[in-house]
Design a protein around this motif. Structure first.
Motif, PDB file in Angstrom:
ATOM      1  N   SER A  55       0.838  -1.192   0.000  1.00 13.44           N
ATOM      2  CA  SER A  55       0.000   0.000   0.000  1.00 13.44           C
ATOM      3  C   SER A  55       0.876   1.245   0.000  1.00 13.44           C
ATOM      4  N   ARG A  56       0.245   2.383  -0.258  1.00 11.95           N
ATOM      5  CA  ARG A  56       0.981   3.632  -0.358  1.00 11.95           C
ATOM      6  C   ARG A  56       1.666   4.019   0.945  1.00 11.95           C
ATOM      7  N   VAL A  57       1.120   3.610   2.096  1.00 14.95           N
ATOM      8  CA  VAL A  57       1.716   4.026   3.371  1.00 14.95           C
ATOM      9  C   VAL A  57       2.814   3.067   3.823  1.00 14.95           C
ATOM     10  N   LEU A  58       3.027   1.994   3.076  1.00 15.88           N
ATOM     11  CA  LEU A  58       4.118   1.066   3.403  1.00 15.88           C
ATOM     12  C   LEU A  58       5.162   1.146   2.287  1.00 15.88           C
ATOM     13  N   ASN A  59       5.267   0.095   1.489  1.00 12.43           N
ATOM     14  CA  ASN A  59       6.292   0.080   0.444  1.00 12.43           C
ATOM     15  C   ASN A  59       5.747   0.437  -0.934  1.00 12.43           C
ATOM     16  N   GLY A  60       4.519   0.941  -1.005  1.00 11.78           N
ATOM     17  CA  GLY A  60       3.859   1.112  -2.294  1.00 11.78           C
ATOM     18  C   GLY A  60       3.965   2.480  -2.926  1.00 11.78           C
ATOM     19  N   THR A  61       4.812   3.358  -2.398  1.00  8.80           N
ATOM     20  CA  THR A  61       4.998   4.658  -3.032  1.00  8.80           C
ATOM     21  C   THR A  61       6.343   4.679  -3.748  1.00  8.80           C
ATOM     22  N   TYR A  62       6.281   4.705  -5.081  1.00  7.06           N
ATOM     23  CA  TYR A  62       7.475   4.805  -5.916  1.00  7.06           C
ATOM     24  C   TYR A  62       7.549   6.241  -6.455  1.00  7.06           C
ATOM     25  N   SER A 120      -6.376   3.250  -6.355  1.00  8.20           N
ATOM     26  CA  SER A 120      -6.215   2.174  -7.337  1.00  8.20           C
ATOM     27  C   SER A 120      -7.346   2.134  -8.358  1.00  8.20           C
ATOM     28  N   THR A 121      -8.508   2.706  -8.043  1.00 15.78           N
ATOM     29  CA  THR A 121      -9.611   2.841  -8.998  1.00 15.78           C
ATOM     30  C   THR A 121     -10.376   4.129  -8.699  1.00 15.78           C
ATOM     31  N   GLY A 122     -11.159   4.575  -9.671  1.00 21.56           N
ATOM     32  CA  GLY A 122     -12.029   5.720  -9.442  1.00 21.56           C
ATOM     33  C   GLY A 122     -13.098   5.409  -8.407  1.00 21.56           C
ATOM     34  N   TYR A 123     -13.590   4.173  -8.421  1.00 20.25           N
ATOM     35  CA  TYR A 123     -14.578   3.750  -7.430  1.00 20.25           C
ATOM     36  C   TYR A 123     -14.010   3.936  -6.022  1.00 20.25           C
ATOM     37  N   GLN A 124     -12.755   3.518  -5.829  1.00 22.42           N
ATOM     38  CA  GLN A 124     -12.140   3.649  -4.506  1.00 22.42           C
ATOM     39  C   GLN A 124     -11.932   5.093  -4.103  1.00 22.42           C
ATOM     40  N   ALA A 125     -11.711   5.961  -5.079  1.00 25.00           N
ATOM     41  CA  ALA A 125     -11.531   7.372  -4.757  1.00 25.00           C
ATOM     42  C   ALA A 125     -12.791   7.931  -4.099  1.00 25.00           C
ATOM     43  N   ASN A 126     -13.947   7.678  -4.695  1.00 32.08           N
ATOM     44  CA  ASN A 126     -15.203   8.133  -4.087  1.00 32.08           C
ATOM     45  C   ASN A 126     -15.463   7.418  -2.768  1.00 32.08           C
ATOM     46  N   LEU A 127     -15.278   6.113  -2.772  1.00 34.93           N
ATOM     47  CA  LEU A 127     -15.512   5.335  -1.561  1.00 34.93           C
ATOM     48  C   LEU A 127     -14.654   5.865  -0.409  1.00 34.93           C
ATOM     49  N   MET A 133     -20.701   3.526   3.649  1.00 32.88           N
ATOM     50  CA  MET A 133     -19.536   3.107   4.418  1.00 32.88           C
ATOM     51  C   MET A 133     -19.189   4.106   5.525  1.00 32.88           C
ATOM     52  N   GLY A 134     -19.439   5.395   5.264  1.00 33.85           N
ATOM     53  CA  GLY A 134     -19.102   6.415   6.246  1.00 33.85           C
ATOM     54  C   GLY A 134     -20.127   6.608   7.340  1.00 33.85           C
ATOM     55  N   ASP A 135     -21.318   6.072   7.166  1.00 31.57           N
ATOM     56  CA  ASP A 135     -22.361   6.127   8.201  1.00 31.57           C
ATOM     57  C   ASP A 135     -22.901   7.532   8.449  1.00 31.57           C
ATOM     58  N   ALA A 136     -22.780   8.414   7.461  1.00 30.40           N
ATOM     59  CA  ALA A 136     -23.368   9.744   7.596  1.00 30.40           C
ATOM     60  C   ALA A 136     -24.855   9.681   7.273  1.00 30.40           C
ATOM     61  N   GLU A 137     -25.590  10.705   7.660  1.00 35.08           N
ATOM     62  CA  GLU A 137     -26.994  10.823   7.267  1.00 35.08           C
ATOM     63  C   GLU A 137     -27.044  11.233   5.793  1.00 35.08           C
ATOM     64  N   LEU A 156      -3.420   9.006   6.009  1.00 40.06           N
ATOM     65  CA  LEU A 156      -3.312   8.146   7.195  1.00 40.06           C
ATOM     66  C   LEU A 156      -4.654   7.678   7.727  1.00 40.06           C
ATOM     67  N   VAL A 157      -5.746   8.317   7.318  1.00 38.01           N
ATOM     68  CA  VAL A 157      -7.051   7.993   7.892  1.00 38.01           C
ATOM     69  C   VAL A 157      -8.039   7.404   6.896  1.00 38.01           C
ATOM     70  N   CYS A 158      -7.698   7.427   5.605  1.00 41.35           N
ATOM     71  CA  CYS A 158      -8.620   6.943   4.563  1.00 41.35           C
ATOM     72  C   CYS A 158      -8.361   5.458   4.311  1.00 41.35           C
ATOM     73  N   ARG A 159      -9.240   4.610   4.802  1.00 39.78           N
ATOM     74  CA  ARG A 159      -9.001   3.169   4.789  1.00 39.78           C
ATOM     75  C   ARG A 159      -8.835   2.565   3.381  1.00 39.78           C
ATOM     76  N   PRO A 160      -9.660   2.938   2.394  1.00 39.72           N
ATOM     77  CA  PRO A 160      -9.450   2.373   1.056  1.00 39.72           C
ATOM     78  C   PRO A 160      -8.115   2.780   0.420  1.00 39.72           C
ATOM     79  N   TYR A 161      -7.465   3.810   0.976  1.00 43.43           N
ATOM     80  CA  TYR A 161      -6.137   4.204   0.529  1.00 43.43           C
ATOM     81  C   TYR A 161      -5.062   3.461   1.315  1.00 43.43           C
TER      82      TYR A 161
END
Length: 421
Positions: free
Chosen positions: A103-110, A133-140, A169-173, A287-292
């Motif tokens: 992942s980007r926060v470990l070894n995945g940033t080149y 990794s996808t546009g879907y994940q960006a919105n998610l 997923m975010g549990d907002a109203e 650091l706080v966005c789980r799909p990232y």
């Protein structure tokens, strides 16, 4: 005291009842299974199982053994076969290998991941960019992270599935409003408790009908009530606006947008998603966005192709002008032929043709394929008002001759299946 041992010849039980009597978990899909079964029983080709045996160019592929014009790929700017883009991908594959395995926060940033984010900042004129990794994940990821329990999300009822899933997923109203209805949006914002966190989510171009949002007016209303604004420009990036930055740029309100979401799988011509923003605290999202945080990063070859493509899109004004010409020509040609379209005038590179029902829509789709034309068959419940649509997405690489061919193919297919005449 002895341990209870279950007997293999007895049904296992769970709290609330006998498992053997429980509903099949696939039962909820029964209506869709029946719809698909009924459709295929008419003898039409499965419109959702097409295989492209070979892709020749951004506008042509081999389908079912014949050369076919592609009019349903979202490859708006035709970057998939750009020589510079392909060369960049090949070089990165040689230099960095096939993938990052992290992942980007470990070894995945080149170096390439930083380069593509810098390209996005330059393209949009913004300070921060995050690549997913996808546009879907960006919105998610973005929506679920910035709007959580106790917050309110006000969104267009026709929003993309990734937007709805990010809300869940975010549990907002979640407070939806009628499509592109400024007054309805304001009524929802008025009812939100004072002091609550508010996010308004809009799209520049809506992918089903190809219509655009009145962003300038909607963003002004959102700001009036203290809401942050996220605009998904997936279907307008690269094409709409003087610099291809999307509908917000075209309408002169990009500086008022807090978050722009986009994808690499449309005009950029590869795969991935992103968010750009000027918010001063945006970098904490890494650091706080789980799909990232918990997803492997894009392969080096993919980010290299995206970087090259994005930088070329900055100077693609001639391609944008040609694509607009094609959109106007196709829209007028199909209207003159007698088809009912999703918009009264061309608003984007998407032109949707409304079908009477799913069965005849599938027949028309198959007739077009026999003519040598591929489009998207969009069906309920994914479409507005349960419409069946043949969705066309033009490419900047479609020639004027191909556009005329497409109009002729639609006319002949429409007459053959009884949609016209």
């Amino acid at each position: 005291m002895t341990e209870a041992v279950s007997q293999p010849d007895q049904p296992q039980t769970v709290e609330g009842g006998d498992m053997t009597g429980d509903r099949d978990l696939f039962s909820k899909f029964d209506p869709l299974i029946k719809m698909r079964s009924d459709l295929l029983s008419t003898g039409v080709t499965d419109p959702f199982g097409l295989v492209m045996e070979r892709v020749i160019s951004p506008t042509v592929a081999m389908c079912n053994g014949r050369e076919t014009i592609l009019l349903g790929t979202y490859n708006y700017m035709g970057m998939t076969f750009d020589p510079d883009v392909i060369a960049a991908g090949k070089q990165a594959l040689d230099d960095f290998g096939a993938g990052t395995t992290g992942s980007r926060v470990l070894n995945g940033t080149y170096a390439g991941h930083k380069a593509v984010e810098e390209a996005l900042c330059d393209f949009y004129g913004m300070k921060h960019a995050m690549v997913f990794s996808t546009g879907y994940q960006a919105n998610l990821g973005i929506i679920s992270t910035i709007a959580g329990k106790g917050d309110y999300i006000v969104l267009d009822i026709d929003s993309h599935a990734s937007i709805w899933d990010g809300c869940k997923m975010g549990d907002a109203e979640v407070v939806p409003f009628k499509h592109n209805d400024i007054e309805a949006m304001e009524k929802r914002l008025k009812r939100i408790p004072e002091g609550a966190g508010k996010l308004v989510v809009l799209e520049g171009v809506y992918s089903m009908l190809g219509d655009i949002a009145p962003l300038k007016e909607m963003i002004a209303v959102a700001k009036k009530y203290g809401a942050m604004v996220l605009v998904d420009e997936a279907h307008s990036m690269g094409f709409i606006g003087p610099n291809g930055r999307g509908v917000a740029e075209e309408q002169g309100c990009l500086d008022d947008v807090d978050f722009v979401i986009g994808t690499f799988s449309k005009s950029v011509g590869t795969v991935g998603g992103f968010c750009v923003s000027n918010h001063p605290k945006f970098e904490i999202m890494r650091l706080v966005c789980r799909p990232y945080v918990f997803t492997a990063s894009l392969p080096p070859s993919v980010v290299a192709t995206a970087t090259t493509s994005i930088r070329k899109l900055m100077t693609a004004s001639e391609k944008r002008a040609h694509l607009w010409d094609s959109s106007r020509t196709l829209h007028k040609g199909l209207t003159d032929a007698g088809f009912q379209l999703g918009t009264t005038e061309p608003q984007s590179a998407i032109i949707s043709v409304i079908m009477p029902d799913l069965e005849r829509g599938a027949m028309m789709w198959e007739a077009l394929l026999r003519e040598g034309l591929y489009v998207n068959l969009a069906r309920p419940p994914a479409t507005p008002a349960n419409m069946t649509l043949l969705r066309c997405s033009l490419c900047a690489e479609h020639s004027a001759e191909q556009v005329q061919q497409i109009i002729g193919m639609f006319t002949r297919a429409g007459e053959a299946v009884g949609i016209l005449g």
